[in-house]
Design an enzyme around this catalytic site. Structure first.
Site, PDB file in Angstrom:
ATOM      1  CB  SER A 250      43.950  34.699  -0.476  1.00 31.49           C
ATOM      2  OG  SER A 250      43.284  35.874  -0.330  1.00 31.49           O
ATOM      3  CE  LYS A 251      43.322  32.004  -4.674  1.00 28.76           C
ATOM      4  NZ  LYS A 251      43.192  31.446  -3.268  1.00 28.76           N
ATOM      5  NE  ARG A 252      41.031  37.861   1.438  1.00 28.03           N
ATOM      6  CZ  ARG A 252      41.524  38.568   2.629  1.00 28.03           C
ATOM      7  NH1 ARG A 252      41.564  39.878   2.466  1.00 28.03           N
ATOM      8  NH2 ARG A 252      42.199  37.830   3.646  1.00 28.03           N
ATOM      9  CG  HIS A 253      45.739  39.732  -0.098  1.00 29.03           C
ATOM     10  ND1 HIS A 253      45.642  38.369   0.390  1.00 29.03           N
ATOM     11  CD2 HIS A 253      45.509  40.536   0.815  1.00 29.03           C
ATOM     12  CE1 HIS A 253      45.355  38.582   1.875  1.00 29.03           C
ATOM     13  NE2 HIS A 253      45.216  40.000   1.888  1.00 29.03           N
TER      14      HIS A 253
END
Length: 477
Positions: A250-253
């Site tokens: 996801s984006k946080r990665h």
RNA sequence: GGCCCUGUCGUCUAGUGGACUAGGACACCGGCCCUUCAAGCCGGAGACACGGGUUCGAAUCCCGUCAGGGUCACCA
């Protein structure tokens, strides 16, 4: 004739997982001289945006995937946006209702939510209790008078279903464990599981290749195919791509969208090569393949059935390899121009930078960094981790010789520096480090003689002088 | 929690009962090259989750345990 499709919903950017799903569909179609179709699944009215569709199309084109039919180019099985095929879904729904295989449901989302929570609390699987299956006409009228609009549910036959997945092999499912899915929402728009089936049939899709997260949708969809009297396509569920922490990407990665990767200076050929090797591998002990070579080798036998972890380090290496060994200087220049508008105004300089730096760079951005170093003079040095006084001293002591460096070529600069080092009885680093730092404010980067050549005599000497006075001003305080 | 999928170096993977002293790549470490930093070249370390079977023989087949992931929406 093999027909595959990539069916994104336009609710966000194309990410690495989507790109790989698209790629595998593309590879399989091309491998079998078939057609690859792009279909837009925009049945979620709130979240779907035409801008995202455009972005996804752009990103797909950038990585080099081309489709034979799609919303932008048309085709014989269109339209290719689900929002434009509503009559068809209605027609198919009618068939199911007439056969008694779909029924109206007047439950509100709130009511269903309450029921679901109750079931979960009792540790029972949350399955719809079919309370609307046999509504009396009276109750039905009551609901309608309340202003309720019905959704439609598919009546799941409680049997054992068997089918073969091209990656996982034989799959057996106990359908009594499956809740009757809503196939048309109360606003008249079909849900994913229904629209997908109707379209896969009417678009003549022969092979559905998608991520493992759809494994549990497959029995539902096969059941709907059967209810409609249609033969279902083959299914191949490919392993998911996980983040380094082994959870869904996801984006946080970090950089997970194709767009971000592009902006970070990755080259599409490297991206294709890297993601094609996530969950699939050719027989040979080698890892660099052109897209044509991958097409020739692509098959389901070598698709793994366990998830792969996305590793940006290896992606970087592929990028380095493609820039250094595969792409021509012209291609690199082209990608650079796509990345930065300023490149086209400095074609000659960039040509030189590419020539000098091509073999050591890991990202396109590094070419731009070199350009910036050359064009922007340094106003403020970071002296905290260097022996500034020694650097300054060494430059001062050799300055009269540095003024006389022969600038005609990189090699002449190199020879001049060599002579200076010998004359003053220095080690290379005693001269190289101070000069590099005075010139760039760092201790690493492009080979020093090349940098000096790119800078030219005037800038070279100015920066040396500038550094000396900067150090002087700091030490006096 | 139910159901489903899966477990080979840190990561991507080769491996389809004997060719396995488990091969390759990235990353890591060391050396060479270069009187700079890199790049390049050469070398090194590093894995069959665990326990039972089946078999003359198991990374490979079966069962269990453990671990990870997915999914249970009027999202797709």
């Amino acid at each position: 004739m093999v027909r595959t499709r990539f069916a994104p919903s336009p609710t966000g950017y194309l990410h690495i997982g989507g790109a790989r799903t698209a790629l595998f569909n593309y590879l399989f179609a091309k491998r079998n001289d078939g057609k690859f179709i792009l279909r837009i699944e925009d049945t979620d009215l709130e979240r779907s945006k035409i801008e995202y569709e455009k972005e996804i199309i752009q990103d797909l084109l950038w990585v080099g995937i081309r489709w034979d039919e799609g919303p932008d180019i048309g085709g014989n099985y269109g339209p290719y946006r689900q929002s434009e095929r509503l009559e068809l879904y209605n027609l198919e729904l009618k068939k199911l209702v007439e056969k008694g295989l779909a029924y109206e449901c007047y439950c509100t989302e709130e009511e269903l939510e309450v029921q679901r929570k109750l079931q979960l609390k009792e540790k029972k699987p949350p399955i719809y209790d079919r309370r609307c299956l046999n509504l009396t006409e009276k109750k039905r009228k009551e609901y309608i008078n309340e202003g309720r609009r019905p959704s439609y549910r598919f009546l799941v036959p409680h049997k054992t279903l068997e089918y073969t997945d091209l990656v996982h092999g034989k799959v057996t499912v106990d359908c009594s464990l499956i809740s009757d899915p809503i196939i048309v929402k109360s606003n008249g728009i079909p849900t994913y599981n229904f629209a997908c089936v109707v379209d896969d049939y009417h678009m003549g899709i022969t092979h559905v290749i998608r991520g493992d997260e759809h494994l549990d949708n497959t029995p539902r969809q096969i059941l709907i195919f059967e209810a409609l009297g249609y033969k279902h396509p083959f299914y191949a569920h490919i392993p998911m791509i996980l983040a380094p922490d082994r959870t869904k990407l996801s984006k946080r990665h970090g950089a997970t969208s194709v767009k971000e990767l592009k902006q970070l200076g990755y080259v599409p050929q490297a991206l294709i090569n890297y993601i094609s090797l996530l969950g699939w591998s050719p027989k040979e002990n080698r890892e660099v393949f052109s897209i044509e070579e991958i097409i020739q080798r692509f098959d389901f036998d070598h698709i793994l059935d366990h998830p792969a972890v996305y590793d940006l380090e290896k992606m970087k290496w592929f990028n380095h390899y493609y820039i250094s060994n595969i792409l021509t200087n012209q291609q690199v220049l082209k990608y650079l121009q796509e990345l930065d508008n300023n490149v086209k105004n400095n074609i000659d300089l960039y040509g030189k930078i590419i020539e000098f730096e091509k073999s050591r760079v890991y990202s396109l951005l590094e070419f731009i960094d070199v350009f910036k170093i050359i064009s922007n003079d340094i106003v403020d040095y970071d002296l905290s981790n260097v022996d500034a006084n020694l650097f300054s001293l060494n430059i001062k002591n050799t300055y009269d010789d540095l003024v006389n460096i022969e600038f005609s070529s990189v090699d002449s600069i190199k020879q001049s520096l060599k002579r200076i080092i010998q004359k003053h009885n220095l080690r290379t680093q005693d001269l190289y480090k101070p000069i590099r730092f005075a010139l760039t404010n760092t201790l690493e980067g492009i080979e020093l003689p090349k940098l000096i050549y790119l800078l030219g005599k005037e800038k070279f000497l100015n920066r040396l002088k500038n550094f000396i006075s900067f150090v002087d001003s700091k030490t006096k305080v």
